[in-house]
Write an enzyme that holds these catalytic residues in place. Structure first.
Site, short mmCIF file in Angstrom:
data_model
loop_
_atom_site.label_atom_id
_atom_site.label_comp_id
_atom_site.label_asym_id
_atom_site.label_seq_id
_atom_site.Cartn_x
_atom_site.Cartn_y
_atom_site.Cartn_z
N LYS A 212 0.84 -1.21 0.00
CA LYS A 212 0.00 0.00 0.00
C LYS A 212 0.88 1.26 0.00
O LYS A 212 0.65 2.20 -0.77
CB LYS A 212 -0.90 -0.02 1.24
CG LYS A 212 -1.68 1.25 1.47
CD LYS A 212 -2.73 1.43 0.42
CE LYS A 212 -3.32 2.82 0.45
NZ LYS A 212 -4.34 3.02 -0.55
N CYS A 266 -3.84 10.73 1.14
CA CYS A 266 -3.15 9.46 0.86
C CYS A 266 -1.77 9.71 0.28
O CYS A 266 -0.76 9.44 0.93
CB CYS A 266 -3.99 8.64 -0.11
SG CYS A 266 -5.71 8.51 0.40
N1 SAJ Z 1 -1.93 14.65 -9.09
C1 SAJ Z 1 -1.07 15.42 -9.87
N2 SAJ Z 1 -0.66 14.92 -11.08
C2 SAJ Z 1 -1.08 13.72 -11.53
C3 SAJ Z 1 -1.93 12.93 -10.74
C4 SAJ Z 1 -2.35 13.43 -9.51
O1 SAJ Z 1 -0.66 16.53 -9.48
O2 SAJ Z 1 -0.68 13.35 -12.66
C5 SAJ Z 1 -2.37 15.18 -7.77
C6 SAJ Z 1 -3.89 15.35 -7.68
O3 SAJ Z 1 -4.30 16.56 -8.25
C7 SAJ Z 1 -4.09 15.29 -6.16
C8 SAJ Z 1 -3.01 14.28 -5.72
O4 SAJ Z 1 -2.07 14.21 -6.79
O5 SAJ Z 1 -3.81 16.54 -5.57
C9 SAJ Z 1 -3.55 12.90 -5.41
O6 SAJ Z 1 -4.49 12.50 -6.40
P1 SAJ Z 1 -4.49 11.03 -7.02
O7 SAJ Z 1 -5.57 10.97 -8.03
O8 SAJ Z 1 -3.13 10.68 -7.49
O9 SAJ Z 1 -4.74 10.08 -5.80
P2 SAJ Z 1 -5.84 9.99 -4.60
O10 SAJ Z 1 -5.21 10.57 -3.37
O11 SAJ Z 1 -7.16 10.49 -4.99
O12 SAJ Z 1 -5.94 8.39 -4.47
C10 SAJ Z 1 -4.76 7.63 -4.29
C11 SAJ Z 1 -4.79 6.45 -5.28
N3 SAJ Z 1 -3.47 5.81 -5.29
C12 SAJ Z 1 -2.80 5.59 -6.45
O13 SAJ Z 1 -3.22 5.94 -7.53
C13 SAJ Z 1 -1.51 4.86 -6.34
C14 SAJ Z 1 -5.87 5.45 -4.88
O14 SAJ Z 1 -5.83 4.31 -5.69
C15 SAJ Z 1 -5.68 5.05 -3.40
O15 SAJ Z 1 -6.68 4.13 -2.98
C16 SAJ Z 1 -5.79 6.31 -2.56
O16 SAJ Z 1 -4.71 7.19 -2.95
C17 SAJ Z 1 -5.66 5.92 -1.10
O17 SAJ Z 1 -6.70 5.87 -0.42
O18 SAJ Z 1 -4.57 5.58 -0.65
#
Ligand code: SAJ
Length: 420
Positions: A212, A266
């Protein structure tokens, strides 16, 4: 042994969809939460979260008597713990909610029960919790004492769902199952197969905990790469969006998107769990966190430079300059503002800018407390009609749909490439 009654401890973004998912297979589910308001809301068949499909499933489950919420655990055949594990001082994991949840099971635990930890946790937490239960219930045996013969089976099974798509991803995603013994894993897999259509992959408990943390750290490091690249490109006067699109045409390159920083509870938190336990070796993971945490300040400096440029060009006083910030959520198309870099950037702008600040956030109706009195919540049309400097912070679909012809401003800080 069948799972007739399943209990989910912690009815938040993960626990509630999980509880709801079991009811789809007509399982009897007891949801437990220390928050009486959350319990009352669910027992009315309603929810406080924006999650597609969840409200419908909860409503039906409550109506049919399959889901019932309470404040204290009741006997069940399986307990899933999905409570928060935030960061405390000095970027240390705080597992106190997990400990409290585990201790709340002490009065109701009986031989044959399965206890699963889902909360993101430092490596070793499940074994620690098994130790705690063994201490509190000397009349029962646990896997660390008697292995396969234990009265209580324990496992770590991390959730992996994307906020806003929780129900779908809960059902479709593969699931990592780390039992303290092969029997614990087998029982946990049986439980998840009740609703999981993805594969249930079995490993040991510590690997599951680390898996995780690894998944979210991988994403954080890759976002940091994109964010660092955005600073480099800005200095080199290269269009970052075009550059990433071109580089991604290489069959083995897949660069993520830069932004105003990394938010949510997360990705911006979990890498610190690895750093806390591995301070010497986790150099890249720590640096990535710092790169992403520095991004909001960089954005604010770009806004300051744009305002200064506008003042030189227009000859106006700064108190008459209107800045419009687009988006407050921590990512696109959700209403969740917690730990949002967009909120952070807007707050930072409000500490130095003495002119009007407009905020457009189509997913909320009231401003967060930290911005009340500092900014005005408005809509896109109003902001585009009156602002001098535009700051794009979240790529909500409503912003992507704005017509380029409606944007007359020259001073634009676009952190998400919406107006690329
Ligand atoms: N972000 C960027 N650039 C990107 C992708 C995301 O700046 O290319 C930013 C987003 O805007 C946001 C942050 O990252 O601020 C997090 O967003 P996210 O979509 O990457 O992730 P979360 O926090 O919504 O969900 C993550 C997911 N983990 C992964 O993709 C590895 C999800 O599958 C997990 O279940 C979740 O964390 C969790 O609960 O741990």
């Amino acid at each position: 042994m069948n799972f007739n009654t399943i209990s989910v401890i912690g009815l938040g973004y993960i626990g509630l969809p999980t509880a709801a998912a079991f009811t789809l297979s007509r399982k009897q589910v007891i949801g437990v939460d220390i928050n009486q308001d959350a319990v009352d809301t669910i027992n009315r068949g309603t929810i406080n979260l924006i999650e597609s499909d969840l409200s419908k499933v909860v409503k039906i489950a409550v109506q049919q008597g399959l889901l019932h919420a309470v404040c204290r655990p009741q006997p069940a055949d399986a307990f899933l713990i999905a409570v928060p594990t935030p960061l405390s001082e000095g970027y240390q994991p705080d597992i106190s909610y997990v400990r409290t949840a585990v201790l709340s099971l002490v009065p109701v635990l009986k031989s044959g029960d399965l206890v699963i930890l889902e909360s993101t946790s430092p490596v070793g937490t499940t074994e620690q919790m098994a130790g705690l239960l063994a201490w509190a219930r000397p009349d029962l045996t646990f896997p660390q004492q008697v292995g396969e013969a234990a009265d209580i089976n324990m496992a770590y099974c991390p959730e992996r769902v994307l906020p806003s798509k929780a129900m779908l991803e809960l059902i479709k995603n593969d699931r990592v199952i780390g039992g303290m013994t092969p029997r614990c894993s087998a029982r946990a897999a049986d439980l998840y197969r009740i609703f999981v259509e993805g594969e249930c992959i079995i490993t040991d408990v510590r690997t599951a905990e680390m898996c995780k943390l690894t998944e979210n750290s991988f994403r954080d490091v890759n976002i940091a790469f994109a964010n660092e690249l955005s600073l480099i490109c800005d200095q080199q006067q290269i269009n970052i969006w075009e550059l990433i699109a071109l580089a991604n045409r290489h069959p083995r390159v897949k660069i993520l998107q830069p932004g105003p920083g990394v938010g949510g509870h997360c990705i911006a938190v979990d890498p610190w769990f690895i750093v806390a336990q591995n301070s010497v070796h986790a150099r890249l993971i720590r640096t990535a966190r710092q790169v992403n945490d520095d991004q909001p300040s960089w954005v604010v400096n770009k806004v300051k430079a744009a305002v200064a440029d506008f003042l030189t060009y227009s000859g106006r006083k700064i108190s008459t300059v209107t800045i419009a910030c687009f988006g407050l959520a921590f990512k696109q198309d959700i209403d969740d503002l917690r730990d949002s870099p967009a909120v952070q950037v807007t707050q930072m702008i409000s500490t130095w800018h003495c002119g009007p600040i407009l905020v457009v956030e189509p997913n909320i109706r009231i401003l967060p407390e930290s911005l009340v009195g500092q900014v005005t919540l408005t809509d896109s049309d109003q902001a585009l009609a009156t602002a001098d400097v535009l700051v794009m912070l979240v790529d909500h679909r409503q912003f992507l749909a704005l017509k380029p012809s409606s944007i007359a401003q020259r001073w634009i800080i676009d952190t998400k490439g919406v107006w690329r």
